[in-house]
Design an enzyme around this catalytic site. Sequence first.
Site, PDB file in Angstrom:
ATOM      1  N   ASP A  13      54.163  23.304  64.428  1.00  0.00           N
ATOM      2  CA  ASP A  13      53.322  24.263  65.137  1.00  0.00           C
ATOM      3  C   ASP A  13      54.022  24.738  66.408  1.00  0.00           C
ATOM      4  O   ASP A  13      54.758  23.983  67.047  1.00  0.00           O
ATOM      5  CB  ASP A  13      51.976  23.608  65.498  1.00  0.00           C
ATOM      6  N   ASN A  34      45.976  29.894  56.861  1.00  0.00           N
ATOM      7  CA  ASN A  34      46.938  30.839  57.430  1.00  0.00           C
ATOM      8  C   ASN A  34      46.877  32.241  56.802  1.00  0.00           C
ATOM      9  O   ASN A  34      47.424  33.196  57.358  1.00  0.00           O
ATOM     10  CB  ASN A  34      48.376  30.298  57.332  1.00  0.00           C
TER      11      ASN A  34
HETATM   12  C1  IPE Z   1      53.781  27.330  63.054  1.00  0.00           C
HETATM   13  O1  IPE Z   1      53.817  28.119  64.178  1.00  0.00           O
HETATM   14  C2  IPE Z   1      54.217  28.049  61.795  1.00  0.00           C
HETATM   15  C3  IPE Z   1      53.154  28.338  60.806  1.00  0.00           C
HETATM   16  C4  IPE Z   1      51.894  27.993  60.872  1.00  0.00           C
HETATM   17  C5  IPE Z   1      53.561  29.055  59.618  1.00  0.00           C
HETATM   18  P1  IPE Z   1      52.620  29.098  64.568  1.00  0.00           P
HETATM   19  O2  IPE Z   1      52.859  30.392  63.901  1.00  0.00           O
HETATM   20  O3  IPE Z   1      51.309  28.452  64.282  1.00  0.00           O
HETATM   21  O4  IPE Z   1      52.842  29.246  66.112  1.00  0.00           O
HETATM   22  P2  IPE Z   1      51.740  29.374  67.256  1.00  0.00           P
HETATM   23  O5  IPE Z   1      50.745  28.254  67.075  1.00  0.00           O
HETATM   24  O6  IPE Z   1      51.110  30.709  67.138  1.00  0.00           O
HETATM   25  O7  IPE Z   1      52.530  29.211  68.520  1.00  0.00           O
HETATM   26 MG    MG Z   2      49.847  27.470  65.391  1.00  0.00          MG
END
Ligand code: IPE
Ligand code: MG
Length: 234
Positions: free
Chosen positions: A2, A50
Amino acid sequence: MDGNGRWATKRHLPRSAGHARGVQSVRNALEYFGALGTRYLTLFAFSSENWRRPSEEVNLLMGLFVQALEREVDELSSKGVRLRVIGDVSRFEPKLQRMIQQAQDTTAHNEAFHLTIAANYGGRWDILQATQKMLSLDPALIDNPSLIDEDSLARHLSMAWAPEPDLFIRTGGEQRISNFLIWQLAYTELYFTDKYWPEFGAGDMDAAVQWYRHRERRFGRTSAQIHAVAEKVN
Ligand code: IPE
Ligand code: MG
């Protein structure tokens, strides 16, 4: 994994730059844990939640997934890595689904290192699909639900072939499981760090492992019982 987006935003870069750097961190983690002698590494790459992100970002993440499979599978296989993807892959583009299947087939004979990518994965989904599979294989259980125990259900979870995790690491500052391997994490040591995933390097992995080494894993027992067993073994 994350913090890709926040890592990029802090540097006035597009979120995509954070995801690209995140791929490099995956390579670093494979190298670090491979050298450490870890046999099972499971990465939460894309959760079933996601999909709620803007479609451009979802597409970019899928593109990175395809690219990583194209570029890395042969080398991973030559290093003895067995790659598996857990999650509901049926929602992915047919091309990606085929590549996942191919990567799993190509590496199926390896056993030195089990790399698992959780993609469109959710722990609740996993428990549900295990329940459905168990009942469809043995419909008589519906009339005898007391025959269902933890082991019979766990045999149908998507990581039934692996031991339960010893250590869970979440980068990016949040202290939650976010529907990762919720069944299997029941006794796992949980480690949280503020470091963003793209900046999570070997030194940080080492800090997590050192922290883990100082945990006393009691699995419900008392500390005195654990020490007594340890003395017997020694
Ligand atoms: C993790 O980083 C990658 C995925 C979930 C694919 P994020 O995209 O969640 O990054 P933040 O939380 O917005 O900083
Ligand atoms: Mg994230």
